[in-house]
Structure formats: structure tokens, C-alpha cells
Scaffold this active site. Structure first.
Site, PDB file in Angstrom:
ATOM      1  N   HIS A 157      -0.920 -12.054   0.918  1.00  0.00           N
ATOM      2  CA  HIS A 157      -1.897 -11.114   0.356  1.00  0.00           C
ATOM      3  C   HIS A 157      -2.785 -11.775  -0.705  1.00  0.00           C
ATOM      4  CE1 HIS A 157      -2.326  -6.492  -0.230  1.00  0.00           C
ATOM      5  NE2 HIS A 157      -3.491  -7.086  -0.374  1.00  0.00           N
ATOM      6  N   TYR A 214       0.845  -1.202   0.000  1.00  0.00           N
ATOM      7  CA  TYR A 214       0.000   0.000   0.000  1.00  0.00           C
ATOM      8  C   TYR A 214       0.877   1.249   0.000  1.00  0.00           C
ATOM      9  CZ  TYR A 214      -3.829  -3.118   1.487  1.00  0.00           C
ATOM     10  OH  TYR A 214      -4.756  -4.124   1.573  1.00  0.00           O
ATOM     11  N   GLY A 241     -18.167  -1.525   0.653  1.00  0.00           N
ATOM     12  CA  GLY A 241     -18.197  -1.511  -0.807  1.00  0.00           C
ATOM     13  C   GLY A 241     -17.329  -0.424  -1.390  1.00  0.00           C
ATOM     14  N   SER A 261     -13.193  -4.198   2.583  1.00  0.00           N
ATOM     15  CA  SER A 261     -14.170  -3.409   1.822  1.00  0.00           C
ATOM     16  C   SER A 261     -15.593  -3.656   2.318  1.00  0.00           C
ATOM     17  CB  SER A 261     -14.069  -3.712   0.321  1.00  0.00           C
ATOM     18  OG  SER A 261     -14.715  -2.726  -0.443  1.00  0.00           O
ATOM     19  N   PRO A 262     -15.825  -3.595   3.636  1.00  0.00           N
ATOM     20  CA  PRO A 262     -17.175  -3.848   4.155  1.00  0.00           C
ATOM     21  C   PRO A 262     -18.175  -2.766   3.770  1.00  0.00           C
ATOM     22  CG  PRO A 262     -15.785  -2.993   5.899  1.00  0.00           C
ATOM     23  CD  PRO A 262     -14.883  -3.249   4.718  1.00  0.00           C
ATOM     24  N   GLY A 313     -16.606   2.317  -0.208  1.00  0.00           N
ATOM     25  CA  GLY A 313     -17.248   3.608   0.019  1.00  0.00           C
ATOM     26  C   GLY A 313     -18.657   3.718  -0.513  1.00  0.00           C
TER      27      GLY A 313
END
Length: 326
Positions: A135, A55, A216, A213-214, A218
Site C-alpha cells: 500500500h 479500508y 479528485g 482518485s481519478p 469527487g
């Protein structure tokens, strides 16, 4: 903050996904703002911090996390990942993805696993990584071989727990034979169901689920109408102008339900996810302290069975247009 059990590791029900704190994810950001956001998350109880050596340029994200947790390391569960930030001169293999760039490059060869871990330990300025993930599975390396090298890190005290990210049920089962897996991190949200076989296998083996990404990416905040310059979501088919408009229209019943309940769409999305399994934890990311506070409050919400049924009914009609990363 309520907690969840991932294998034999206890974490906050809602942690913090630090990927958003590096430039080039949701547009530009400076380190002062990023550090302020991460401190707000820790102060609010989101002490399960998820990062990766991939990242940001030159491990920017890990190094930023390392600076912020200095002096409060004992209160933080640090999770990071390896396999995408490949050393110069080393080979790599393609991992197809659904975004516009088409593929990621992976190298999870056992001979490199210790190098990855030692590099992350330096970036994070810590003696041990609490939860260490591969990953992505390497298409050219049996998952058992990668996990075998990770088991050596546990033995030598460099990491405490083994995690796998973006794997199948079969890969999880094969890996778990070599060394107990504490957690599997996979995309899971209202607009991206988890694979039922993976979920049932994790339950059978006593492996926790960390939902990335719970919200989505954003979208499930109900506030995304367009994307700014430099936003990586331009690569995501679901966020093309046409698809985003259609998806927002279809998501309207969920937004309306959140309004009826007196909570935000983001809080409803996170609370719903936490109701799906007692061993799931989430790691939403945000750069804004007020949004972080809003997200963390979702851990205290209890949804009535009738509400959950209404959500399931609405989601059954919510046909999302466009793919996600996987």
C-alpha cells in the site's frame, strides 16, 4: 467495456474503487446499499475491483467485496493492498501525508507479508489475489525486501501479480529488478498530475498505471459544494470551505467544456485521463448506481486532439489551492 493492458494483466479501462463502500469515508453507509453499488459496477463491466485490508474497521471493505464476488469470482480481477492494517503488537513507521492527521503508520516487513496475504484471502473468500499491492513503501524497509517476500507469494500461488502503490520512480526501478511489477497505483487526475519520472519509468519497464482518485476525491464531478458530517474529506486541505470555493471557481472552464461536449464533468475527467497513456486504467468509486453507469460510459468517449489541447490550456491556468493525501 474497453480494456487496458497492465504489464501482462488485462483489466477494464474503468474499474471500481471500493473504498467508498465502507463507513467513515463519505459519511455513513449500510452494507445493503454498498453491495448494491458494487453489483452495479460489476454488471456494468467494472470488473477490476480495488480494495485494501485497511479500508473500514476490521477489514470491512475486503469482507464486503468477498461477499459480493462470491459466485462470480471468475469474472473479477481482485486487487487489494497491505501494510497499513498492522497486527497488534507489531511496530510501525510513519509515512507523512498531506491530510490533517499528518501521517499513516506502515509496516511492510517481509516476515509479515505472507500473514497479510493470508488474512486478505480469508476476508475475500478466495484462493488467490489477482493483483497484490504494497500500500505504501515502508520507510524502514528496502522496497526490494518487501517485493522479495511478495515474489514468494507468486511462487506459492497465493497472488498472481505484484503491484506497488504510492512509490517513486527509483523505488519502482529497484523493485522491478527483484520481480516484474505489473502495475503502479498512484494518484492521478486533472487536479493531481503524476510524477513525470514515475510515468516514464513505468513506460520503460512495461508497468501499467492504475490511477487512484481519478475524480479528485469527487471534486472533478463538479457537484461538490460542501461536505456532510462524517466525510473524511474534512481532513483534506483542498476541501476546506475557503479552498473548495476557490477551487470550484477555477474549475469552471472545465465544467463549461464538458457542458459544450454534452457530457458530465466526471466523464470528461475520466476520458481525459484515459487519453494520457494507453496503459493507464482508472478506479473511480461511487455509491450510486446511476453515477457508476455515468462513469463507465466515459470509457467509450474519444476526445478530439483540439479538445485535449483546450483541456490542457485550461488546466495550465487551474491552480489548485490546498494539498492532497500525498
Amino acid at each position: 467495456m474497453k480494456t487496458r493492458q497492465l504489464g501482462n494483466l488485462r483489466v477494464p479501462a474503468i474499474g471500481y474503487g471500493a473504498m467508498v463502500l465502507s463507513p467513515g469515508i463519505y459519511g455513513d453507509i449500510d452494507d445493503t446499499r454498498a453491495e448494491t453499488a458494487l453489483k452495479a459496477a460489476l454488471d456494468g463491466g467494472a470488473t477490476h475491483v480495488d480494495t485494501s485490508d485497511a479500508y473500514g474497521a476490521d477489514a470491512h471493505n475486503e469482507r464486503l467485496v468477498g461477499r459480493v464476488i462470491k459466485g462470480r469470482r471468475d469474472e473479477v480481477v481482485v486487487a487489494t493492498k497491505f501494510g497499513l492494517a498492522i497486527p497488534e503488537g507489531e511496530p510501525s513507521r510513519p509515512q507523512p501525508v498531506g491530510y490533517a492527521f499528518g501521517e499513516l503508520r506502515v509496516n511492510a516487513e517481509p516476515r509479515l507479508v505472507r500473514h497479510y496475504a493470508e488474512r486478505s484471502l480469508r476476508n475475500l473468500v478466495t484462493d488467490v489475489i489477482d493483483l497484490y499491492y504494497a500500500h505504501y513503501p515502508d520507510p524502514g524497509v528496502p522496497i526490494e525486501d518487501t517485493v522479495g517476500a511478495m515474489a514468494d507469494l507468486v511462487r506459492d500461488g497465493l497472488i498472481k501479480h505484484i503491484g506497488l502503490s504510492n512509490v517513486t520512480a527509483a523505488q519502482l526501478r529497484a523493485a522491478h529488478v527483484v520481480h516484474p511489477v505489473t502495475a503502479v497505483q498512484n494518484e492521478w487526475s486533472m487536479w493531481r498530475p503524476i510524477d513525470p519520472d514515475l510515468l516514464s519509468t513505468a513506460r520503460e519497464l512495461g508497468v501499467g498505471i492504475v490511477a487512484w482518485s481519478p475524480l479528485g476525491t469527487g471534486f472533478l464531478t463538479g457537484t461538490v459544494r460542501s461536505l456532510g458530517e462524517g466525510d473524511f474529506r474534512h481532513n483534506a486541505p483542498r476541501f476546506s470551505a475557503e479552498n473548495l470555493a476557490a477551487n470550484n471557481d477555477r474549475y469552471a472552464p472545465i465544467r463549461a467544456l464538458a457542458e459544450q461536449l454534452g457530457i458530465t464533468p466526471a466523464q470528461l475527467a475520466l476520458a481525459w485521463l484515459l487519453h494520457q497513456d494507453e496503459h493507464v486504467a482508472t478506479i473511480p468509486g461511487s455509491r450510486t448506481p446511476s453515477h457508476i453507469e455515468e462513469n463507465l460510459a466515459a470509457a467509450d468517449l474519444t476526445l478530439h486532439p483540439d479538445t485535449l489541447a483546450r483541456i490542457d490550456e485550461a488546466l495550465a491556468k487551474f491552480e489548485v489551492t490546498g494539498g492532497t493525501l500525498l
